[in-house]
Design an enzyme around this catalytic site. Structure first.
Site, PDB file in Angstrom:
ATOM      1  N   LYS A 114       0.270   3.446  -2.898  1.00 18.92           N
ATOM      2  CA  LYS A 114      -0.992   4.146  -3.159  1.00 18.92           C
ATOM      3  C   LYS A 114      -0.854   5.659  -3.387  1.00 18.92           C
ATOM      4  CE  LYS A 114      -3.962   0.658  -0.986  1.00 18.92           C
ATOM      5  NZ  LYS A 114      -4.647   0.265   0.262  1.00 18.92           N
ATOM      6  N   SER A 125       0.799  -1.235   0.000  1.00 16.40           N
ATOM      7  CA  SER A 125       0.000   0.000   0.000  1.00 16.40           C
ATOM      8  C   SER A 125       0.826   1.277   0.000  1.00 16.40           C
ATOM      9  CB  SER A 125      -0.928   0.023   1.216  1.00 16.40           C
ATOM     10  OG  SER A 125      -1.909  -0.971   1.071  1.00 16.40           O
ATOM     11  N   TYR A 185      -4.265   4.039   7.850  1.00 15.59           N
ATOM     12  CA  TYR A 185      -5.508   3.334   8.121  1.00 15.59           C
ATOM     13  C   TYR A 185      -6.229   3.989   9.299  1.00 15.59           C
ATOM     14  CZ  TYR A 185      -3.125  -0.002   5.101  1.00 15.59           C
ATOM     15  OH  TYR A 185      -2.456  -0.581   4.079  1.00 15.59           O
ATOM     16  N   VAL A 212       1.397  -3.493   3.988  1.00 17.25           N
ATOM     17  CA  VAL A 212       1.449  -4.762   4.730  1.00 17.25           C
ATOM     18  C   VAL A 212       2.732  -5.538   4.462  1.00 17.25           C
ATOM     19  CG1 VAL A 212      -1.046  -5.035   4.977  1.00 17.25           C
ATOM     20  CG2 VAL A 212       0.105  -5.963   2.958  1.00 17.25           C
ATOM     21  N   TYR A 219      -3.386  -2.819 -10.234  1.00 16.77           N
ATOM     22  CA  TYR A 219      -3.303  -2.619  -8.785  1.00 16.77           C
ATOM     23  C   TYR A 219      -2.500  -3.745  -8.125  1.00 16.77           C
ATOM     24  CZ  TYR A 219      -4.651  -2.443  -3.895  1.00 16.77           C
ATOM     25  OH  TYR A 219      -4.613  -2.414  -2.531  1.00 16.77           O
TER      26      TYR A 219
END
Lengths: 614, 614
Positions: free
Chosen positions: A74, A71, A248, A266, A196
């Protein structure tokens, strides 16, 4: 007791070493297991890297161990989406609100189906769908090239991780179809999902992460390669979303406790950005219950506290923007003036005020300057930019406002030593038409001061004026001499004329004569240590230059150049030696006058040093 | 065409006037109606106020119109809760995560019942319950006093609004009982609710809001009154929560579009804070669907864009931290050295390196300095702090690390011109025991340079050394004189002795003699314009001072003080005048030597000015 320097690390390296030792003991958390490939990772890998915006890298531990970016990709792919589509189109497809939900929530806006932000999977898939390119391969190349530009080296994809993500990404596939359902993704969602999955499988190391963060900190330009990775206007939205949504449902606590825009993955990576200053990368794959690297969070909290990196720490107002402030009454250009002009400037000097500025000009740092100008009574305001690092758009807008005010009042604004391209473009676009003629740019502070003096003395320009010849007897050198002695001296002098621009004395030449200006003006010019040159003084009729010839007998230490047509006398050193023997009273008076002049120069220079050392 | 200055506003005022005119046309939104009293408000009220951290206030429109503070009180009461209970206790009762929910959601953490953050009603009521005081009246006084300190004037409560809130606050009362249920509030929730209703009914105007915001921007100290409203350590958590949760479910968009910690209230107020720089207050009671002032949001977006206030805008690296860098080979103290010492220092100079620093020292601005020191070879490092505005904890930690490194290498660290209290306390606490002796604090750069010279020359201290008398013939003044002439001169001189510390020449005294040092050392000292004084030079045996007596006949321009026991000759100006007539050759040689010395001084000062002007 003492060690060689090479065995002794920099204090920053020593600090990171200590940090790494200390946090190696923290073994809380578990590696991600939602795809089989991630579960294979060695859980105790641990690296910390700091990268500065000028490319210095400090690293400790597993800084070169490869892992999947996950992530952390992103915000970068969101940046690509912004570049390829513009803000409006992207903001229509993807929101910018934190969810308050756990990391794997779907979080679509009720009604529109718009993902709440691009840091959750739904928003990231929507961002991947916005990457430009006519084929899947072209879009993948676009993403890989951009991520590589951020890292400063070619990155590739961990094929096993990708296949594992692709084969088990059922939840993400569901999200893709939800996005298709709401029309956020046009057509088949599979290509966006494929992209992705691949972007998450890009292989990086901890050093890459720190440099990617430093590239964000550096306004989008990689600190080492100098390559631009993203347009600077998109840094602000990228960092904004990292601030509110990057960690998050720990994002609020992260701002509270760490205070740096950040993103975790992660795979065990975290990046954190201190804009304008630093990038941080941490790698440690044991995750806490929110899906963030447990050691990564702990290390970043500590670094932020130890080094004072929280972005809401009140920045001390830097050094005052006004470094020095004075009027033309107390400070003048290097052009020496006649006594009459001097008196005129004594009276008119307060009409022109100089502000030497320093630091970066932003709205808040410029505000006290504007306040002082508005409160003052001067009709000419000089702002000197020599020590100004940067002028931002807000400050340029206020300078344009100041120029408008000057135009309304019939005042003048002189901007001195503005570096080319720094202010001109921004200001020009903002200046009202009537404000343009009141702004004067001057390349040197000395030139700006002289511009003010001319304006105050209402003299359009000295250059090219017809020289008036001063009688020898009226010169300072002859003060105290009888008429006979002046005649005797004149017989020993050599008369010469020089055109405007001519070099009368050249640095390095033998110093064999002193000069007395009869008409016109000359400037004494030295080379500066850092290149360029500087006017030491401008002299006019009746003044002496090249005095050192009488005492040192060495070489000229400066150039003397005619500013106008020049008429002067010179006295050769050997002739002066003869005068000493044959006409001692004359020689004594000349030496006395030279010493008196030197003494004044020492007084002036001493005051200047004291003022500059402030 | 030109107007009087008084009729012409500051560019900042002109900008706000334009903004107010433009946004007056925006009439979207409705005033809050959830309590009857709020619904009575005139919907078109509109004020904008900017306040700087040094107390300058720019205002336009309804800047002095009173309204109820409502939720803008929340960050301030959270600050009180932090002061009264400490971070740990407060963080246990109230979370710090945005909710993603609308403004009137209850948003308690599942399981614990902890309100998600203090900017929602549940968290604000929990914060009110944490205000210290043994009685309701005492707690109310605590809140009113604190809000008044932030505003810089006594605030009071709008009784009608309070009663309306109290009588219709059923939802909030429900929240109070939920908090009681989870044990977040101990005992009866009614007192906390009463305090909460009252804090929301505090009467403010737009100017108050701007000053409250400026107090936050100023680290908790009111810009005008100088009163501390909250301990500085709590500014960071207050601003953090305003950043992530201050604008309800528009908080993410606000960071994205405005980028300033902020808080809105349903009374129509918004505050926004640019840390270290500015506070903004906007008042306009028409609210958008998220409960934020519609004009307030629009105006803040515009101000942020126009003036470049977004807090994630990459701050340009300010001016380089290293303002000047040189070794003792090229720059020396004002103590004049013998030729032999000069040669020794030429050889040893590179061992001592000086870094003149400027700007604020943070981790990132100090890092390049540390890098340069570590890369260099000098055994003595001088860091000059004269132009350093502030040293934060991160920088102090790294300086302590540098001292440790110096200790390990047997090097020395000299900190020059560190202002009292700025660095000493922070650094002392961080220095390792073995690093303490390698750090030397010097009050002046000149003193630091001299410290280095002594160290390099291995001379423990010059002060108090037994003066050695230099024969007159060996002095520079007598260069070129025959032995007979020296004898003739000596007969005209007056010999005097002075104790260490004695004032030999006093500024303002008649300049009636020149002095020739036979033994010992003196310093020439001038007063600085800004107060304090400065050593111009230190002279030793064979050197001359007070030369201006021979030419000007005016007053002494500087003090000359004996640094050691001093033995000197003096020559009275009137005696020199007689010498000119009676022994012209002797006078010519003296004048020649004085002019030669003055010429050298001019050369040295010119180089110094050029170096300082950089």
């Amino acid at each position: 007791m003492s060690l060689p320097p090479s065995a002794t690390p920099s204090p920053i390296q020593a600090y990171l070493d200590t940090l790494h030792r200390e946090f190696s003991g923290l073994t809380a958390g578990e590696v991600a297991t939602y795809i089989p490939e991630l579960a294979k990772v060695a859980p105790d890998g641990f690296g910390i890297v700091l990268a500065t915006v000028d490319g210095q890298v400090y690293e400790v531990g597993d800084a070169r161990h490869a892992f999947s970016i996950q992530s952390v990709s992103k915000p970068f792919v969101y940046g690509i989406a912004l570049e390829d589509n513009g803000r409006a189109r992207v903001e229509q497809a993807i929101g910018m609100e934190p969810t308050g939900d756990p990391f794997n929530a779907i979080s679509l806006e009720p009604g529109t189906g718009r993902p709440l932000n691009p840091m959750i999977n739904a928003g990231a898939i929507a961002a991947a769908a916005l990457v430009a390119g006519t084929t899947e391969a072209a879009r993948l190349a676009r993403v890989l090239d951009a991520l590589s530009a951020f890292a400063g080296r070619p990155l590739d994809i961990d094929q096993a991780i990708f296949e594992s993500e692709r084969d088990t990404g059922h939840r993400n596939r569901a999200i893709g179809h939800m996005l298709r359902n709401y029309g956020i993704v046009d057509g088949d969602p599979e290509p966006a999902l494929g992209l992705y999955f691949r972007q998450c499988a890009v292989r990086v190391d901890c050093r890459d992460l720190a440099l990617m963060a430093a590239t964000l900190a550096n306004g989008g330009v990689h600190p080492a390669t100098g390559q631009r990775a993203v347009r600077s206007e998109f840094i602000e939205p990228m960092l904004s979303l990292m601030t509110t949504c990057g960690m998050y449902d720990y994002s609020g606590s992260w701002v509270y406790n760490v205070g740096l825009p950040a993103k975790s993955g992660v795979g065990g990576g975290i990046i954190a950005v201190l804009p304008g200053q630093l990038g941080i990368g941490v790698y440690s794959p044991r995750l806490d219950e929110r899906g963030n690297s447990a050691r990564g969070v702990a290390v970043c909290r500590r670094i932020s506290a130890d080094l004072g990196l929280h972005f809401l720490q009140p920045p001390r107002p830097s050094v005052a923007t006004v470094r020095a402030r004075y009027t033309l009454q107390s400070v003048r250009s290097k052009r020496r003036r006649t006594a009459a002009e001097g008196r005129q400037l004594d009276a008119l000097g307060p009409q022109a005020e100089v502000f030497e500025l320093q630091g970066d000009l932003r709205f808040a740092t410029l505000e006290p300057v504007l306040r002082a100008v508005v409160a003052g009574a001067a009709q000419i305001t000089v702002l000197d930019f020599k020590r100004v690092g940067h002028v931002d758009g807000g400050a340029a807008r206020m300078l344009a406002g100041l120029a408008s005010r000057c135009a309304a009042l019939g005042h003048q604004l002189v901007l001195s030593r503005v570096r080319r391209g720094e202010l001109l473009a921004g200001l020009d676009a903002m200046l009202a038409p009537q404000a343009i003629p009141v702004v004067s740019f001057q390349p040197a502070l000395d030139a700006a001061l002289e511009w003010c003096e001319r304006r105050l003395l209402a003299r359009p320009a000295d250059r090219g004026a017809l020289p008036v010849v001063l009688p020898l007897a009226d010169s300072r050198l002859c003060r105290g001499l009888t008429a006979d002695e002046v005649g005797q001296l004149q017989a020993q002098l050599h008369r010469s004329q020089h055109e405007s621009g001519a070099l009368i004395v050249q640095r390095g030449d033998p110093a064999d004569a002193i000069y007395l200006l009869a008409a016109g003006e000359v400037s004494v010019i030295v080379d500066l240590p850092g290149g360029g040159h500087k006017r030491l003084s401008t002299l006019s009729a009746g003044m002496v230059f090249g005095e050192s010839a009488l005492i040192a007998g060495g070489q000229r230490s400066a150039d003397v150049r005619a500013d106008t047509a020049v008429d002067c006398w010179s006295l050769r050193a050997e002739v002066f030696e003869r005068l000493k023997l044959e006409q001692p009273r004359l020689a004594i008076t000349l030496l006395h006058n030279l010493l008196s002049s030197a003494s004044e120069t020492i007084g002036r220079l001493t005051a200047e040093v004291a003022a500059l050392e402030g």
